[in-house]
Each structure stands twice: as structure tokens, then as C-alpha cells.
Design a protein around this motif. Sequence first.
Motif, mmCIF file in Angstrom:
data_model
loop_
_atom_site.group_PDB
_atom_site.id
_atom_site.type_symbol
_atom_site.label_atom_id
_atom_site.label_comp_id
_atom_site.label_asym_id
_atom_site.label_seq_id
_atom_site.Cartn_x
_atom_site.Cartn_y
_atom_site.Cartn_z
ATOM 1 N N TYR A 318 -26.753 -3.120 -11.214
ATOM 2 C CA TYR A 318 -27.532 -2.501 -12.287
ATOM 3 C C TYR A 318 -28.208 -1.233 -11.776
ATOM 4 C CZ TYR A 318 -27.187 -6.806 -15.105
ATOM 5 O OH TYR A 318 -26.740 -7.858 -15.840
ATOM 6 N N ARG A 319 -28.831 -1.365 -10.630
ATOM 7 C CA ARG A 319 -29.597 -0.253 -10.082
ATOM 8 C C ARG A 319 -28.695 0.968 -9.860
ATOM 9 N NH1 ARG A 319 -34.463 0.518 -6.766
ATOM 10 N NH2 ARG A 319 -34.022 2.204 -5.345
ATOM 11 N N SER A 320 -27.531 0.726 -9.266
ATOM 12 C CA SER A 320 -26.636 1.864 -8.992
ATOM 13 C C SER A 320 -26.211 2.558 -10.274
ATOM 14 C CB SER A 320 -25.375 1.412 -8.253
ATOM 15 O OG SER A 320 -25.719 0.544 -7.230
ATOM 16 N N ILE A 321 -25.949 1.752 -11.315
ATOM 17 C CA ILE A 321 -25.520 2.362 -12.573
ATOM 18 C C ILE A 321 -26.683 3.099 -13.230
ATOM 19 C CG2 ILE A 321 -24.663 1.889 -14.902
ATOM 20 C CD1 ILE A 321 -23.040 -0.373 -13.732
ATOM 21 N N LEU A 322 -27.863 2.473 -13.153
ATOM 22 C CA LEU A 322 -29.008 3.054 -13.863
ATOM 23 C C LEU A 322 -29.429 4.405 -13.310
ATOM 24 C CD1 LEU A 322 -31.154 -0.146 -14.456
ATOM 25 C CD2 LEU A 322 -29.952 1.213 -16.166
ATOM 26 N N ILE A 323 -29.180 4.640 -12.018
ATOM 27 C CA ILE A 323 -29.619 5.944 -11.517
ATOM 28 C C ILE A 323 -28.522 7.002 -11.621
ATOM 29 C CG2 ILE A 323 -31.371 4.987 -9.989
ATOM 30 C CD1 ILE A 323 -29.552 5.622 -7.672
ATOM 31 N N LEU A 324 -27.363 6.631 -12.132
ATOM 32 C CA LEU A 324 -26.296 7.632 -12.262
ATOM 33 C C LEU A 324 -26.713 8.865 -13.075
ATOM 34 C CD1 LEU A 324 -22.856 5.844 -12.630
ATOM 35 C CD2 LEU A 324 -23.635 7.383 -10.837
ATOM 36 N N PRO A 325 -27.362 8.682 -14.224
ATOM 37 C CA PRO A 325 -27.746 9.883 -14.984
ATOM 38 C C PRO A 325 -28.608 10.830 -14.166
ATOM 39 C CG PRO A 325 -28.110 7.927 -16.306
ATOM 40 C CD PRO A 325 -27.749 7.458 -14.923
ATOM 41 N N TYR A 326 -29.381 10.265 -13.250
ATOM 42 C CA TYR A 326 -30.261 11.084 -12.445
ATOM 43 C C TYR A 326 -29.493 11.781 -11.327
ATOM 44 C CZ TYR A 326 -34.693 12.403 -10.412
ATOM 45 O OH TYR A 326 -35.752 13.113 -9.948
ATOM 46 N N ALA A 327 -28.413 11.131 -10.875
ATOM 47 C CA ALA A 327 -27.643 11.693 -9.769
ATOM 48 C C ALA A 327 -26.714 12.803 -10.229
ATOM 49 C CB ALA A 327 -26.833 10.590 -9.082
ATOM 50 N N MET A 328 -26.308 12.746 -11.481
ATOM 51 C CA MET A 328 -25.419 13.794 -12.004
ATOM 52 C C MET A 328 -26.143 15.131 -12.001
ATOM 53 S SD MET A 328 -22.349 13.237 -13.407
ATOM 54 C CE MET A 328 -22.164 14.311 -14.843
ATOM 55 N N PRO A 329 -25.422 16.244 -11.723
ATOM 56 C CA PRO A 329 -26.054 17.551 -11.894
ATOM 57 C C PRO A 329 -26.474 17.699 -13.362
ATOM 58 C CG PRO A 329 -23.914 17.769 -10.837
ATOM 59 C CD PRO A 329 -24.038 16.346 -11.283
ATOM 60 N N SER A 330 -27.749 17.991 -13.594
ATOM 61 C CA SER A 330 -28.244 17.933 -14.968
ATOM 62 C C SER A 330 -27.568 18.965 -15.873
ATOM 63 C CB SER A 330 -29.761 18.112 -14.985
ATOM 64 O OG SER A 330 -30.099 19.310 -14.339
ATOM 65 N N VAL A 331 -27.187 20.103 -15.303
ATOM 66 C CA VAL A 331 -26.526 21.114 -16.126
ATOM 67 C C VAL A 331 -25.271 20.533 -16.769
ATOM 68 C CG1 VAL A 331 -25.349 23.326 -16.088
ATOM 69 C CG2 VAL A 331 -27.396 23.015 -14.749
ATOM 70 N N MET A 332 -24.510 19.793 -15.960
ATOM 71 C CA MET A 332 -23.274 19.201 -16.467
ATOM 72 C C MET A 332 -23.585 18.164 -17.547
ATOM 73 S SD MET A 332 -20.959 20.712 -14.738
ATOM 74 C CE MET A 332 -21.039 21.851 -13.373
ATOM 75 N N SER A 333 -24.562 17.291 -17.258
ATOM 76 C CA SER A 333 -24.873 16.238 -18.228
ATOM 77 C C SER A 333 -25.281 16.835 -19.564
ATOM 78 C CB SER A 333 -26.020 15.365 -17.734
ATOM 79 O OG SER A 333 -25.883 15.083 -16.388
ATOM 80 N N ILE A 334 -26.111 17.871 -19.513
ATOM 81 C CA ILE A 334 -26.603 18.442 -20.773
ATOM 82 C C ILE A 334 -25.443 19.032 -21.563
ATOM 83 C CG2 ILE A 334 -28.106 20.182 -21.782
ATOM 84 C CD1 ILE A 334 -29.865 19.867 -19.243
ATOM 85 N N LEU A 335 -24.545 19.708 -20.861
ATOM 86 C CA LEU A 335 -23.391 20.284 -21.564
ATOM 87 C C LEU A 335 -22.519 19.190 -22.161
ATOM 88 C CD1 LEU A 335 -22.447 23.163 -19.114
ATOM 89 C CD2 LEU A 335 -23.432 23.370 -21.383
ATOM 90 N N ILE A 336 -22.379 18.081 -21.446
ATOM 91 C CA ILE A 336 -21.586 16.964 -21.969
ATOM 92 C C ILE A 336 -22.227 16.421 -23.235
ATOM 93 C CG2 ILE A 336 -20.895 14.578 -21.503
ATOM 94 C CD1 ILE A 336 -20.701 15.517 -18.489
ATOM 95 N N TRP A 337 -23.540 16.242 -23.191
ATOM 96 C CA TRP A 337 -24.238 15.766 -24.396
ATOM 97 C C TRP A 337 -24.073 16.756 -25.547
ATOM 98 C CZ3 TRP A 337 -26.225 11.258 -25.929
ATOM 99 C CH2 TRP A 337 -26.489 10.281 -24.951
#
Lengths: 512, 283
Positions: A318-337
Motif C-alpha cells: 500500500y505504502r509504495s503505491i500511495l507515494i507514487l503520485p508524489y514520486a512522479m515528476p509533477s509536471v508530467m502528472s499535471i499534463l496527464i490529468w
Amino acid sequence: MSGFMRGNVALMGKIAVLAMITAVLSLLTQHAFVQKEYAIGSFILFAILALNFTYLTKFSIPLKFFAPGILFFIAFVIAPIIFTLSMSTYHYQTGNILGKDESTAQVLALGAEPDGAGTTFDINIGETPSGEYAILVSDIANNKFFISTKDKRTEVPTSGLTLNADGVATAAPGFALISAEKLSANDAYSKVRYYFDGKYYIAIEGLNVGAVFQQSLSYDAASKSIKNVVTGAIYKDNGRGNWAKVGAPDEMLTPGWRAPVWFENYTKLLSDPQVRTPLIKVFIWTVIFAGMSVLTTFALGLLLALALNRKIRGRRIYRSILILPYAMPSVMSILIWAGMFDTEFGAINNILHTHIAWFSDANYARGAVLLVNLWLGFPYFYLICSGSLQAIPAELQEAAAIDGANPRQIFRKITLPLLLQILSPLLIASFAFNFNNFNLIYLLTGGGPRETLDGQIAGATDILISYTYQIAFGNNVQDFGLASAISVLIFVLVASISMYGLKKSKVMETFG
Amino acid sequence: MNNWVRENLWRHILAIAICLFSLFPLYLVVLSSLSTGGSLHLTSFVPTEISFNNFKYLFSSPKIPYLHWVQNSLVIASTVAISSVVIGAASAFAFSRLKFKGKRFGIRLLLLVQMFPAILALSAVYVIMERVYKFAPSIGLGSQAGLILVYLGGSMGVNIWLLKGFVDSIPAELDEAAKIDGASAVQTYWLIFIPLATPVLAVVCLLSFIGTFNEFILARLFLVEMNGRTVAVGLQQFIGGQYSQNWGPFAAGSILASIPIVIIFLSLQKYIVNGLTAGSVKG
């Protein structure tokens, strides 16, 4: 090793590096002064002196350690801040970007008018034997032909000319045509003012047409004004970066220059409804956005931390999955969203079986921004809360349990208050961070939806910082002065919030 | 059994729900990078066919110089990370261990100024670098070297502050002992402090790498040329305004660019969490 450090080789190395840096920086200083960038030039000169003084004398050991760091700090942190402060006192926007001398020179260069009759001539463009641009002018009406250069006009007798069917001279002694291809490669010829007589000159209007112009604006150094010799109008420095017509202050010559207006940008923030109303709107949303972001991310993070605060099966996964959003480069995540919220092709409408234009409606857009920020931010508080929960002594909770408190009471009365006390500086830091969360807004909604019709550039999801960016770098008027004033305002706000947070975290006490 | 349900079931339900929330966008990106269609459209949760066309396109299309972008990002981020730690560590050592006049004032100034969000000084930095461009185009606006300088300088306040925090946590006994034995400050720094601090410096270096890699807006303003862009700017510009067409390659590109960052982050988790509690927030 220490012998080596003190040895001649190290000393030679030090001097060689210092000499190299000095050489490069000296060259830069020289270039800067040649280009009249005195402030930057002087700073580089100061850096050269400071570095040499620091490393060639035994004046101060600590200085040897932080001299490079401090120089960078001054150049790219302190200087921009001071520059922002100074820009905020200037009328400094599109149309008023240049310095005064430069802008006046441009005004004068643009200040030309055709002669009264609007005379034009057939011309051919070429050069003199010495390589100077020249035009061969055919004044067919008066049957006169002449060659004009920048500063002289030579009549050509008809006998030496080659005329075409229309009676236009195409060749003359002492004049060599330049081919059209060559002319299109370099347009310098078109900027030359070809001599006509003392008052008038010929300006090139097209490859074969020249028109008679006269310089209409002239600068009078004695009265510090610009006069239009044709209309007689007088233009004076209006104190706000433009030459304005005497008697009709709204008629200004362009371009203007950046001029000091002291606190005008600041008073505009408070008193000009055109500026104040959107600013207040943006400010309110900024506070709501930052507050809601902290609240939602903290709540979800805390809930998860509580849920996983005991050794249940699969906790590590659970822990490893839960911190994935934080580990991703935020620029990429925001563009994906951003892509997921797309109306036509996005997954969200797809799953909900809706057809919502998420970023065209103010409330949907705001909701989307908060949702994405929740996704980006909750792992941070999950990690922090997990750590902090372990730091709360178990005795307190056990004692409460013995006294008959149920788990909910223990949480509300003991765990949560303690946690809030430990985490309040981080909550405040997170608020300050979101207050300036430029990337999220800019990449997700671009600050929109915007009602561009009424000329307002404040969008529904714009926070102060993205609004400031719009003002300084947007598509409309780029107003560096106003943007800087807002920047200073934001800094004061954020610094007060952070200082308050730091006082709470007692960082300041360490240093008295 | 009943007890287990009451105690633990909600924990699992919550954790699984939030895990799904976390994974959803990521799963979607993986899915669309392997699909033939070009959008973040969800046709089914299980891919019907797997194709690597998007990845191939990324490396072969003349329209996206993806490899250039990656290279630029790596060069810029590592230059900034290494230089800022080299310069910052020396300053942090001085602020943490040496005594000098004005130290308290210096620390306070650092603390205050690092709160001035770099982005607020954006117009100032822009105008300054525009002027630098006039006399030295190779380090002015539009050049990678200029961008590196701005990053390096702009991060100095935060980095010195962060490093100072780490340096403070390294016990001072050893370098005090060295001092008693007659070592100079420079010797203490190189022979005692640097070997001790290497792991910490490496962590800060990687954090700075991630931060720079993630930076968008300065890079966007500075790097106008197609081949000179960073991954973040390049991919953003690539999908800008035409979501439907370019999402497949974008998904592929963002996965490839994210993997190293995610790996660095997960392997440094412990240190980063400590750094977080020290008051820094990842961008």
C-alpha cells in the motif's frame, strides 16, 4: 594529502583557476560596458575584485568558503528582487519598454511625412562604384534624371542614360543595378534616406517607387521638446514616459520609454477598479485554493496514516503505491490529468458517460484543480503523518484508554491536537507553497476559463502568481510595472505567513 | 474473525480505494502509451492489443526531437545539481561551523529571501537576462548556459539553507578534534567534513536534480528553439492544443522521462521524508 593541499601544485592550480575566471569575467565586463550595460558590468567587475581579494589574501577564511555562493546569491536572487522592487515604481509596459534616449531616437526616426503633393518617382536601386547604396531617379514629368545617395544628388544628362519603353532610366554611368534577389537578402538599402534637397529626401516605397518625404519631428534641446515642423505641434515629456502634445495630452508619440511613477502601480492596485476588482477576486480564490488544498491533502493523508498505523497485511505494498503520485515528476502528472479532463477524448467524461467541458465552466474547473492537487499532495501528508503518529508517545493514549476514553475520544482529544501542534509549521509551509503553486494552475487550466470579451485577463482559476504571470507575459499588454507591484505584495504576504510558521516551529529561536 | 473485520476491514477498503485513485492516471498513461489510438480515452481497462508504435514514433519522428530533449534535461539538471552542491556545501559549512561577523544577519537574510518565490522575480530575471543577451548572447536569454546560471543562482538561497540543516546534523566533535590537532579550516573541510558529508551531499544533489528536472516555467521562457528544449517543455508544447492527436507519443515520452525520477525518489524515500520534515517542499 595535507602536504599536497598545502603544496605548490595546489597553489598553482588555485592561481590558474582564479586567473581563468578573472579572464573570462573581464571579457564579459568589457562587453557589458561597450553595450552600456553599466549595472551588470559593474557587478561583474565587483565579482572579479571580490574573488581575487578573497583567494589571494588571508583577509577572512569563512569568506573563502562562501564567496562563490554569495556572489551567485546576490546576482540571481538579491538583484532580481531589488530589480522587481524598482520596476514596480516604473511605468513599464508594452510601448514603454525602452530607455528614454532609445525611444526618443525611434520617435524621431518615425517622424517623417510625405511632402504636400505626395510626389513619387520611378526609381531603380543600385550602388555607386564605391559600393554605396544609390537610386537612379526618373523625374519623368520634368524630364530630369539623377542619382541619389545618402548625402548627395548627381544630375545625369539624358545622353548617358538607357531608357525603357516607359521612359524610365534603367542604366547610367556611375551606377550599377543590384539584382532583386540580392536586395531581398538584405533590406539595409530600404532604410537609407536618399538625398533630394536640403529639406526633403526620397524614401523607398517599393522596388521601383520612391516617395519624397521630409523629417517632420525635430528635437529641440533647449526647450526639451519635440516639434512637428509641418503641423507646428509641440510635444513635451509628460512625466509618464511619453512625448505628449501640448494642449492635447492624449495624443502621444510612440514608442514611449519606461518612466518612474513612484507608487502609482501600488495605488492602482487599491484604487483603480479595473485593476482592483479582478485582483480581489483572484486573491479570494487563491486563499480558498491554498486553504482547501492543505485541508483536503492533510485530511486524506492523515486518514490513510491512521488506517495504516498498525501492522496490517500488505502495508508495505500500500505504502509504495500511495507515494507514487508524489514520486512522479509533477509536471508530467499535471499534463496527464489535463489530458484526462479533455472534453472529447478524456477518460473522465468517458467513465462518467458525461460530456462536460471541465475547463470551460468556472466551478468545474475549480473542482478539477482541487482534485488534481489532492492527488498530487496527499502522499506528502501521508508520509509526514505516519512519521509523526509514531512520534507521539503511546503512553498518552494508553493512559486515556485506562481512564475509559474510547478510540474516537482519544483521537479527538489527544492525538489530533498533538499532531496539529507538531505539524502546524508544515501545514503553514504547505499553504505558502500552494499559494504560489504556479505549475499546477498554468499547466492544468492555464488559469482559465477566462472571459476575454471584456478585456479582463483574470481567469476563474487564476491564483495571484499565475495572474501576475499573465500580466507580465500574457498576450495582451505586458505590464512589467504592475506585475512587479503585485509580486512585491505577494512576497510580503507569503513572507508573513512563513515567518509566522517558522516562529511556531522555533527555528528562529535557535538564532535569537 | 468478527474482531478482525471490525478492526481491519475499513483499513483495507480505504487503502485499496486510495491506491486505485493513485494508480488510475498512471495506469491510463501506460495503457495509452501501448495503444494505437492517440488519446487518454478509456476503451477498456484491459488492453486489447499492445503496440510499441508510440515509442518508435518518439525516437524516429522528425517532429519531436525527444532524445535531444532528454539530453538537454539531463545536462541541465545534472550541471545544476552538481554545481549547486559544490558551491552550496562550502557556504553551508561556513554558516554552520565557522565563526564570523555578520553570520546571524546572513542566516536571517537567507531565511527571509528564500521565501521570495523565484517565480515572482521572473520578469526581473527575464529583463536582466535580456540585457545580458545584448553583450554575451551565449549566456543570455535563450541559451542553456544562461538557464543553468539562473537555476544555479536562484536555488542558492534554498540550497544553502537546506544544506546547512543537514550539516548541522553531522556531529561537530570530529572537526573540533581536528581543529585542536592544528588543522586549518580548509583542511578540516576537505579531510574531515567532506568524507563525512558525502552521503548527505549526494542526497541533496539528487533532490536538486529532481527539482530542476521538474522546473517548467523558466525553461519555457528561456528555451525557444525546438532542439534546445527540456523534456518538460518539449512534451507540454507537443500536446498543447491538440490533445487528441499526440497523446500516445506524449504518454510514451512522459513514462520514459519519469521512470528514472521515480526510481531515484523511491530509493531516497527515507532521506527525502526527513528533508520534508525539515521544512522543504518538493516542487
